[in-house]
Design a protein around this motif. Structure first.
Motif, PDB file in Angstrom:
ATOM      1  N   HIS A   1      -2.474 -33.137  22.235  1.00 11.97           N
ATOM      2  CA  HIS A   1      -1.775 -34.334  21.779  1.00 11.97           C
ATOM      3  C   HIS A   1      -2.452 -35.553  22.392  1.00 11.97           C
ATOM      4  CE1 HIS A   1       1.368 -37.341  21.172  1.00 11.97           C
ATOM      5  NE2 HIS A   1       1.855 -36.536  20.239  1.00 11.97           N
ATOM      6  N   PRO A   2      -2.673 -36.626  21.622  1.00 14.11           N
ATOM      7  CA  PRO A   2      -3.369 -37.813  22.141  1.00 14.11           C
ATOM      8  C   PRO A   2      -2.738 -38.387  23.407  1.00 14.11           C
ATOM      9  CG  PRO A   2      -3.189 -37.945  19.766  1.00 14.11           C
ATOM     10  CD  PRO A   2      -2.394 -36.743  20.174  1.00 14.11           C
ATOM     11  N   THR A   3      -1.409 -38.371  23.497  1.00 13.47           N
ATOM     12  CA  THR A   3      -0.746 -38.894  24.699  1.00 13.47           C
ATOM     13  C   THR A   3      -1.074 -38.045  25.917  1.00 13.47           C
ATOM     14  OG1 THR A   3       1.083 -39.744  23.365  1.00 13.47           O
ATOM     15  CG2 THR A   3       1.472 -39.499  25.731  1.00 13.47           C
ATOM     16  N   THR A   4      -1.024 -36.734  25.738  1.00 15.18           N
ATOM     17  CA  THR A   4      -1.369 -35.822  26.836  1.00 15.18           C
ATOM     18  C   THR A   4      -2.809 -36.025  27.267  1.00 15.18           C
ATOM     19  OG1 THR A   4       0.175 -34.163  25.982  1.00 15.18           O
ATOM     20  CG2 THR A   4      -1.503 -33.398  27.523  1.00 15.18           C
ATOM     21  N   SER A   5      -3.695 -36.149  26.285  1.00  8.42           N
ATOM     22  CA  SER A   5      -5.110 -36.363  26.586  1.00  8.42           C
ATOM     23  C   SER A   5      -5.335 -37.663  27.336  1.00  8.42           C
ATOM     24  CB  SER A   5      -5.915 -36.368  25.281  1.00  8.42           C
ATOM     25  OG  SER A   5      -7.259 -36.693  25.512  1.00  8.42           O
ATOM     26  N   SER A   6      -4.659 -38.723  26.901  1.00  7.77           N
ATOM     27  CA  SER A   6      -4.824 -40.035  27.529  1.00  7.77           C
ATOM     28  C   SER A   6      -4.359 -40.034  28.980  1.00  7.77           C
ATOM     29  CB  SER A   6      -4.048 -41.084  26.725  1.00  7.77           C
ATOM     30  OG  SER A   6      -4.137 -42.346  27.337  1.00  7.77           O
ATOM     31  N   LYS A   7      -3.216 -39.433  29.212  1.00  9.89           N
ATOM     32  CA  LYS A   7      -2.689 -39.393  30.579  1.00  9.89           C
ATOM     33  C   LYS A   7      -3.588 -38.579  31.493  1.00  9.89           C
ATOM     34  CE  LYS A   7       2.198 -40.041  29.435  1.00  9.89           C
ATOM     35  NZ  LYS A   7       3.559 -39.446  29.449  1.00  9.89           N
ATOM     36  N   PHE A   8      -4.065 -37.456  31.006  1.00  7.91           N
ATOM     37  CA  PHE A   8      -4.918 -36.603  31.825  1.00  7.91           C
ATOM     38  C   PHE A   8      -6.272 -37.262  32.066  1.00  7.91           C
ATOM     39  CE2 PHE A   8      -7.505 -32.877  32.870  1.00  7.91           C
ATOM     40  CZ  PHE A   8      -6.674 -32.231  33.776  1.00  7.91           C
TER      41      PHE A   8
ATOM     42  N   SER B   1     -16.229 -39.241  29.976  1.00  7.57           N
ATOM     43  CA  SER B   1     -15.079 -38.910  30.816  1.00  7.57           C
ATOM     44  C   SER B   1     -13.974 -38.283  29.989  1.00  7.57           C
ATOM     45  CB  SER B   1     -14.558 -40.174  31.522  1.00  7.57           C
ATOM     46  OG  SER B   1     -15.502 -40.655  32.453  1.00  7.57           O
ATOM     47  N   ASP B   2     -13.855 -38.736  28.726  1.00  7.09           N
ATOM     48  CA  ASP B   2     -12.824 -38.180  27.846  1.00  7.09           C
ATOM     49  C   ASP B   2     -13.107 -36.721  27.525  1.00  7.09           C
ATOM     50  OD1 ASP B   2     -11.448 -40.548  27.832  1.00  7.09           O
ATOM     51  OD2 ASP B   2     -12.288 -41.243  25.929  1.00  7.09           O
ATOM     52  N   THR B   3     -14.360 -36.405  27.261  1.00  7.44           N
ATOM     53  CA  THR B   3     -14.687 -35.003  26.996  1.00  7.44           C
ATOM     54  C   THR B   3     -14.510 -34.172  28.260  1.00  7.44           C
ATOM     55  OG1 THR B   3     -17.043 -35.418  27.443  1.00  7.44           O
ATOM     56  CG2 THR B   3     -16.308 -35.551  25.142  1.00  7.44           C
ATOM     57  N   LYS B   4     -14.813 -34.761  29.414  1.00  2.00           N
ATOM     58  CA  LYS B   4     -14.610 -34.067  30.687  1.00  2.00           C
ATOM     59  C   LYS B   4     -13.134 -33.761  30.888  1.00  2.00           C
ATOM     60  CE  LYS B   4     -15.837 -32.626  34.841  1.00  2.00           C
ATOM     61  NZ  LYS B   4     -16.702 -31.425  35.043  1.00  2.00           N
ATOM     62  N   ALA B   5     -12.299 -34.745  30.555  1.00  2.00           N
ATOM     63  CA  ALA B   5     -10.856 -34.561  30.706  1.00  2.00           C
ATOM     64  C   ALA B   5     -10.343 -33.473  29.770  1.00  2.00           C
ATOM     65  CB  ALA B   5     -10.130 -35.887  30.434  1.00  2.00           C
ATOM     66  N   LEU B   6     -10.803 -33.461  28.532  1.00  2.00           N
ATOM     67  CA  LEU B   6     -10.375 -32.440  27.575  1.00  2.00           C
ATOM     68  C   LEU B   6     -10.777 -31.044  28.050  1.00  2.00           C
ATOM     69  CD1 LEU B   6     -11.276 -34.196  24.187  1.00  2.00           C
ATOM     70  CD2 LEU B   6      -8.979 -33.603  24.979  1.00  2.00           C
ATOM     71  N   LEU B   7     -11.997 -30.954  28.555  1.00  2.47           N
ATOM     72  CA  LEU B   7     -12.482 -29.659  29.035  1.00  2.47           C
ATOM     73  C   LEU B   7     -11.671 -29.192  30.241  1.00  2.47           C
ATOM     74  CD1 LEU B   7     -14.535 -27.367  28.874  1.00  2.47           C
ATOM     75  CD2 LEU B   7     -16.085 -28.754  30.289  1.00  2.47           C
ATOM     76  N   GLU B   8     -11.445 -30.071  31.203  1.00  4.08           N
ATOM     77  CA  GLU B   8     -10.689 -29.711  32.399  1.00  4.08           C
ATOM     78  C   GLU B   8      -9.245 -29.366  32.065  1.00  4.08           C
ATOM     79  OE1 GLU B   8     -11.671 -29.367  35.623  1.00  4.08           O
ATOM     80  OE2 GLU B   8     -13.697 -29.505  34.795  1.00  4.08           O
ATOM     81  N   LEU B   9      -8.676 -30.086  31.116  1.00  7.62           N
ATOM     82  CA  LEU B   9      -7.302 -29.818  30.712  1.00  7.62           C
ATOM     83  C   LEU B   9      -7.178 -28.406  30.148  1.00  7.62           C
ATOM     84  CD1 LEU B   9      -4.394 -30.805  30.202  1.00  7.62           C
ATOM     85  CD2 LEU B   9      -5.174 -31.692  27.991  1.00  7.62           C
ATOM     86  N   TYR B  10      -8.133 -28.028  29.325  1.00  5.75           N
ATOM     87  CA  TYR B  10      -8.089 -26.688  28.733  1.00  5.75           C
ATOM     88  C   TYR B  10      -8.334 -25.606  29.784  1.00  5.75           C
ATOM     89  CZ  TYR B  10      -9.414 -22.633  25.957  1.00  5.75           C
ATOM     90  OH  TYR B  10      -9.503 -21.355  25.442  1.00  5.75           O
ATOM     91  N   LEU B  11      -9.270 -25.849  30.695  1.00  7.10           N
ATOM     92  CA  LEU B  11      -9.604 -24.852  31.701  1.00  7.10           C
ATOM     93  C   LEU B  11      -8.470 -24.651  32.709  1.00  7.10           C
ATOM     94  CD1 LEU B  11     -13.334 -25.790  32.446  1.00  7.10           C
ATOM     95  CD2 LEU B  11     -12.498 -23.813  31.143  1.00  7.10           C
TER      96      LEU B  11
END
Length: 234
Positions: free
Chosen positions: A86-93, A107-117
């Protein structure tokens, strides 16, 4: 639209995080514990070639939830499992990677990757019904546009019947045809037709005759010439 995640991040030999945009997309690829970044245009063939070049039959893709051609492409590829955030979850993370507030696609792709891992429970696995939902919205949008065109056409017809009935005889049932809009723009009133030269009107329609035939519009361009003659004689 979504399925419960069955595979763990460790089950995938390749994980790709995508930060999408209108003109280009930022990719972060995790493979053999090594990360690399890549920028790819929004050309779908180029994106498809990229995934094929990975030569892997099981790839996890992490992306912000969106309705787009990119999402439809990802869901159509059998080698990919698409996980949406969700965009909100992604933004906060993502704020944990750029506290200053500065925007960074990497940094955004880094955040998405870390969030999934680290928090796979925060993502959803999308299935084919996701794209079906997108198609449904597009069909609804198209239906609304057709309804808007019908409403505007009816309003224009009512006004022309009062102020410019001769114009309605030019196009038959194709009041919304592009050539008719151009005709109204060039000859917005009966007086403008009266003041026009016959050669000018003939050139106007001859110039557009090829396009009209291709569109198979039931136009009657030379009715204007008859109307012009009738109006001048009256």
């Amino acid at each position: 639209m979504y399925n419960v995640t069955h595979k763990k991040p460790s089950d995938y030999p390749v994980i790709v995080a995508i930060d999408w945009a209108d003109e280009k997309h930022d990719f972060r690829i995790l493979r053999d514990n090594h990360e690399e970044t890549k920028v790819i245009s929004n050309d779908l063939f180029e994106i498809q070639d990229f995934f094929c070049s990975l030569q892997c039959n099981s790839i996890a893709v992490v992306i912000e939830s969106c309705q787009s051609a990119l999402m439809n492409l990802l869901l159509s590829m059998n080698t990919l499992d698409v996980y949406t955030v969700h965009p909100t979850t992604s933004s906060k993370f993502a704020k944990t990677f750029h506290v200053s507030g500065a925007k960074s696609d990497r940094s955004d792709t880094k955040a998405l990757l870390e969030l999934y891992l680290k928090h796979p429970d925060k993502v959803n696995k999308a299935d084919s019904s996701f794209s079906k939902g997108s198609l449904k919205k597009l069909n609804l949008r198209r239906r609304n546009l057709v309804d808007d065109r019908t409403s505007l056409t009816n309003q224009l017809t009512a006004l022309l019947k009062i102020y410019y009935p001769q114009a309605l005889k030019v196009v038959g049932n194709h009041l919304y045809a592009e050539i008719f809009m151009e005709f109204l723009d060039k000859y917005p009133s009966p007086q403008s037709v009266l003041n026009a030269h016959q050669i000018g009107i003939t050139k106007f329609f001859n110039k557009r005759s090829t396009v009209v035939k291709k569109q198979k519009k039931e136009l009657k361009p030379y009715v204007v010439l008859l109307l012009l003659y009738t109006m001048k004689m009256s």
